[in-house]
Design an enzyme around this catalytic site. Sequence first.
Site, short mmCIF file in Angstrom:
data_model
loop_
_atom_site.label_atom_id
_atom_site.label_comp_id
_atom_site.label_asym_id
_atom_site.label_seq_id
_atom_site.Cartn_x
_atom_site.Cartn_y
_atom_site.Cartn_z
N GLY A 16 0.84 -1.17 0.42
CA GLY A 16 -0.24 -0.21 -0.13
C GLY A 16 0.84 1.05 0.06
NE ARG A 19 -5.28 5.98 -2.12
CZ ARG A 19 -6.29 5.72 -1.65
NH1 ARG A 19 -6.74 4.91 -3.18
NH2 ARG A 19 -6.84 6.79 -1.52
CG ASN A 93 0.90 1.26 4.89
OD1 ASN A 93 -0.02 2.25 5.65
ND2 ASN A 93 0.84 1.62 3.36
CB SER A 146 -6.19 0.74 12.85
OG SER A 146 -7.33 2.18 13.77
CE1 TYR A 159 -8.78 -0.96 8.18
CE2 TYR A 159 -9.07 -0.19 10.69
CZ TYR A 159 -8.46 0.09 10.33
OH TYR A 159 -7.13 0.29 9.46
CE LYS A 163 -5.39 -2.16 9.55
NZ LYS A 163 -4.21 -2.54 8.95
#
Length: 255
Positions: A16, A19, A93, A146, A159, A163
């Site tokens: 990743g 960006r 990432n 995260s 999500y 994580k």
Amino acid sequence: MSVSIDLSGRVAVVTGGSRGLGRAITLGLARAGAAVAIASRKIGSCEALAEEVAAAGGRASAHGFDAGIWDDCDRLFQEVNDRWDGAQILVNNVGKSPVEPSSRETSQAAFDHILAVNLRSAFRLSSLFGARMVERDGGAIINISSTGSIKPEPYFAPYAAAKAGLNVLTECFAKEFAPKVRVNTIMPGPFHTDGTRSWSRSDGFSDHARKHQPLGRGGEPDEIVGAVLFLASDLASYVTGTRVAVDGGHSISRG
């Protein structure tokens, strides 16, 4: 006082990496002297960033890579070995955090894809690159998790679960690949990126951050770089299996 981090002679893989936070991490590692293998789903974006790195005097390669596909992880590992003869730094990432209408309305396909991108890819890449690092001169693996993994909310449950699983993998691989490979987690909080601008630049978020977060704002992408460089470098030679929150105090905020 300034501290200079020199990663010359090392190769870093950033998934990743074209960006958002990944782009900032890629540029930061390149400025510190590392050659960077930039991997993301859009090869054109990787190629453009690799050219930018080269124009600034650095070294980089571009790799098309779908984190949701196991075989793509294997292919990326092989491509990095063929191009750079391995890597000493791996930054997992890549991430995906779509918001579903509700838990009941979350499809199996969406759930599986979120876990594949955020968790399964990191498992496969860490197992491949980490084992290779052990066979050679060691290295560092950095998982970008995260604060949602420790402060979850219902609207991003899959999500957050993925994580949280990544946090667990950090500890497992830190034990498995010790003592030659250090494995750590960075937990970003709310950052301003091209993927978050719809909410991170909103008045609602700004007001909430000012009222509830210790630093009172969202982060800028470059503010993740210092933690990555520290964990990738010899300055962190006695740091493994830990989690570092880079979140402006979001993880200890009141709401």
